[in-house]
Enzyme design. Structure first.
Site, PDB file in Angstrom:
ATOM      1  N   GLU A  50       0.956  -4.644  11.305  1.00 15.16           N
ATOM      2  CA  GLU A  50       0.941  -3.206  10.773  1.00 15.16           C
ATOM      3  C   GLU A  50       1.434  -2.181  11.837  1.00 15.16           C
ATOM      4  O   GLU A  50       1.308  -2.885  13.117  1.00 15.16           O
ATOM      5  CB  GLU A  50      -0.797  -3.025  11.601  1.00 15.16           C
ATOM      6  CG  GLU A  50      -1.416  -4.215  10.495  1.00 15.16           C
ATOM      7  CD  GLU A  50      -1.917  -3.438   8.560  1.00 15.16           C
ATOM      8  OE1 GLU A  50      -1.968  -1.914   9.303  1.00 15.16           O
ATOM      9  OE2 GLU A  50      -2.693  -4.297   8.603  1.00 15.16           O
ATOM     10  N   HIS A  74       2.657  -3.387   6.457  1.00 15.32           N
ATOM     11  CA  HIS A  74       1.713  -2.377   6.477  1.00 15.32           C
ATOM     12  C   HIS A  74       1.604  -1.735   7.392  1.00 15.32           C
ATOM     13  O   HIS A  74       1.914  -1.290   8.611  1.00 15.32           O
ATOM     14  CB  HIS A  74       0.257  -2.904   6.467  1.00 15.32           C
ATOM     15  CG  HIS A  74       0.163  -3.866   5.586  1.00 15.32           C
ATOM     16  ND1 HIS A  74      -0.519  -3.502   3.948  1.00 15.32           N
ATOM     17  CD2 HIS A  74       0.929  -4.788   4.770  1.00 15.32           C
ATOM     18  CE1 HIS A  74      -0.415  -4.285   3.181  1.00 15.32           C
ATOM     19  NE2 HIS A  74      -0.267  -5.638   3.581  1.00 15.32           N
ATOM     20  N   HIS A 128       0.692  -1.320   0.188  1.00 19.46           N
ATOM     21  CA  HIS A 128       0.117  -0.265  -0.138  1.00 19.46           C
ATOM     22  C   HIS A 128       1.009   1.294   0.015  1.00 19.46           C
ATOM     23  O   HIS A 128       1.490   1.610   1.022  1.00 19.46           O
ATOM     24  CB  HIS A 128      -1.140  -0.469   1.433  1.00 19.46           C
ATOM     25  CG  HIS A 128      -2.400  -1.268   1.457  1.00 19.46           C
ATOM     26  ND1 HIS A 128      -2.334  -2.060   2.182  1.00 19.46           N
ATOM     27  CD2 HIS A 128      -2.448  -1.570   0.093  1.00 19.46           C
ATOM     28  CE1 HIS A 128      -3.135  -2.616   1.655  1.00 19.46           C
ATOM     29  NE2 HIS A 128      -3.442  -2.663   0.441  1.00 19.46           N
ATOM     30  N   GLU A 177       1.256   3.455   2.925  1.00 20.01           N
ATOM     31  CA  GLU A 177       1.728   3.056   4.441  1.00 20.01           C
ATOM     32  C   GLU A 177       3.260   3.205   3.825  1.00 20.01           C
ATOM     33  O   GLU A 177       3.610   2.099   3.754  1.00 20.01           O
ATOM     34  CB  GLU A 177       1.342   1.589   4.397  1.00 20.01           C
ATOM     35  CG  GLU A 177      -0.454   1.793   4.595  1.00 20.01           C
ATOM     36  CD  GLU A 177      -1.616   0.568   4.311  1.00 20.01           C
ATOM     37  OE1 GLU A 177      -0.672  -0.620   4.696  1.00 20.01           O
ATOM     38  OE2 GLU A 177      -2.540   0.627   4.193  1.00 20.01           O
TER      39      GLU A 177
END
Ligand SMILES: *[C@@H]1O[C@H](CO)[C@@H](O)[C@H](O)[C@H]1NC(C)=O
Ligand SMILES: *[C@@H]1O[C@H](CO)[C@@H](O)[C@H](O)[C@H]1NC(C)=O
Ligand SMILES: *[C@@H]1O[C@H](CO)[C@@H](O)[C@H](O)[C@H]1NC(C)=O
Ligand SMILES: *[C@@H]1O[C@H](CO)[C@@H](O)[C@H](O)[C@H]1NC(C)=O
Ligand SMILES: [Zn+2]
Length: 443
Positions: free
Chosen positions: A281, A190, A83, A86
């Site tokens: 994350e 991420h 992404h 990110e």
């Protein structure tokens, strides 16, 4: 003779430390090329393909034999920035590269790691998306998707339902890469939350969806892997809650429990590529200010390194026939951990099974022949930089190359629902009460 320069040369350190700024494609390329040149014996830089806008998808390999796989040395990978908005993972991987190469031969742990592992690092899977975001911004921006506006983490074949999206060049490149290497363990970096999330991201009742989760037959290993990362990251371990977001006990969650998604990369790795992958994350803010980057490096450094070491969990070896010829495409799995696409030996006859200490029945099957069961015990204190080694000799002669590559074939849509429900999916759920908030977040 230029004494001044000689003297300066002796005084200057070989490395000018990488700064904590964001590195755009050109600067990133320059850095990676510099590393590949300055540390040519332990690194190998290559591009696995191009983005929609023609940017290279760089991978830097670090290892004793960086250019090619060696028997007994497992392949590990990190992929960040799929992404494009990110961004923390992208910079962390550049710092990780620098840390690994500069500590090789100095820090015994890093030296052992590089000696025993082939580490593939892809700082950006979506360089177009990254370039499309102009400046730091904590929330979603259209750089998340690739240049064709596809979310790459919804762009892989799915294990549970048709994923009809058009496959993107970045996705194709990764799929091809997974076929050319025998990856064993991986993580995908991420931002937008702080948690370690493990497969599955999608599911069917046989994997536990009626209990609001979707678990693999290797759930014990995945929970261990996710905890290994989370427990060394101070914010993640605390289950730090990003504003208005879900709380994750110990900083770990099952992907489906958080929210289900179709076409994710981690499920694809596990189902089709024999590679255990988790999703990390790393920051509430997707694209934080540069001044926060040293903080994130400090928070994640120990976790990033400890996680790589886990590629040495469990058991590995080669399968041979009676003439000591290695046998490719032999199914090697633990008896109660059947994968929908059976895990098979690679072209060197090698297998790698990530397992926690314990006693297991290993089921070795040449497609079309009887299975051989072998009992193995993985000791509590396994060696840090090498799985338990166990070669397997089959009562089998002169049939090298006669094993069909895709037999039994792995269906394009593996129907997990057709598998006898595995034990992991029937354990009681801890996540049941978390369902309601699911669809509010992106991973
Ligand atoms: C590579 O070596 C050159 C020359 O010694 C140095 O200027 C440069 O900073 C080094 N780069 C990296 C990334 O190590
Ligand atoms: C690297 O590994 C090999 C074999 O696995 C071993 O013989 C050698 O001593 C190791 N070297 C270092 C520097 O650890
Ligand atoms: C999926 O793709 C097939 C052709 O590949 C098409 O016939 C079908 O309508 C598509 N389904 C959806 C839900 O888009
Ligand atoms: C061993 O694996 C093969 C191939 O997946 C399977 O057909 C067979 O039933 C398994 N045997 C046992 C005892 O689990
Ligand atoms: Zn993401």
């Amino acid at each position: 003779m230029d004494f001044a320069r000689l003297w300066l040369g002796l005084m200057l350190p070989l490395v000018v430390a990488l700064d904590f700024n964001y590195h755009h494609q050109e600067e990133m390329e320059a850095f990676l090329k510099d590393i590949a040149k300055n540390y040519s014996s332990i690194t190998h830089l290559h591009s696995i393909g191009k983005s929609v806008e023609g940017r290279n998808l760089w991978v830097l390999v670090v290892g004793w034999f960086p250019k090619e796989h060696r028997i007994g040395i497992p392949d590990f990978k990190y992929v960040a920035n799929m992404h494009g908005d990110e961004t923390v993972g992208r910079e962390l991987l550049l710092h990780l590269i620098e840390y690994l190469v500069t500590n090789e031969g100095k820090d015994p742990d890093i030296t052992n790691l590089i000696n025993s592992t082939r580490i593939h690092i892809m700082p950006s899977m979506n360089p177009d998306g990254f370039e499309a975001v102009r400046k730091p911004n904590c929330f979603y921006s259209n750089g998340r998707e690739n240049h064709n506006q596809y979310d790459l983490n919804r762009n892989f074949p799915d294990g549970f339902e048709f994923n009809n999206v058009t496959r993107q060049p970045e996705t194709e490149a990764v799929m091809k890469w997974l076929k050319t290497e025998t990856f064993v363990l991986s993580a995908n970096l991420h931002g937008g939350a702080v948690v370690s999330s493990y497969p599955f991201d999608n599911g069917v009742p046989a994997t536990g969806t009626l209990l609001a989760r979707s678990l693999t037959p290797d759930d014990d290993v995945f929970q261990y892997l996710a905890h290994t990362y989370a427990s060394r990251n101070p914010s993640m371990r605390k289950g730090e809650q990003c504003k208005n977001k879900m709380k994750f006990p110990n900083g770990v969650t099952n992907g489906y429990s958080w929210y289900p998604l179709v076409g994710g990369m981690q499920d694809y790795n596990y189902i089709w590529a024999q590679c255990f992958e988790i999703t990390l994350e790393l920051s509430c803010c997707k694209y934080p200010q540069e001044k926060k980057l040293p903080f994130f490096w400090n928070e994640n450094k120990a976790s990033l390194i400890e996680y790589i070491k886990q590629v040495h969990l469990g058991i590995k070896g080669q399968v041979f026939d009676q003439n000591r010829n290695p046998l490719p495409n032999v199914i090697v799995e633990v008896q109660d951990r059947k994968h929908i696409c059976p895990y098979k030996t690679n072209k060197f006859g090698e297998y790698y099974l990530l397992l926690l200490p314990g006693t297991y029945m290993i089921n070795v099957t040449v497609p079309g022949h009887h299975s051989q069961l072998t009992k193995v015990t993985i000791p509590e204190k396994s060696q840090k930089f090498g799985a338990l080694k166990k070669d397997i000799l089959l009562p089998f002669q002169g049939q090298l190359n006669s094993i069909p590559v895709s037999n039994p074939s792995c269906p394009m849509i593996p129907l997990y629902r057709n598998l006898p429900s595995h034990s992991a999916a029937t354990k009681p759920s801890l996540f049941l009460f978390l369902v309601t908030l699911l669809h509010m977040f992106f991973k």
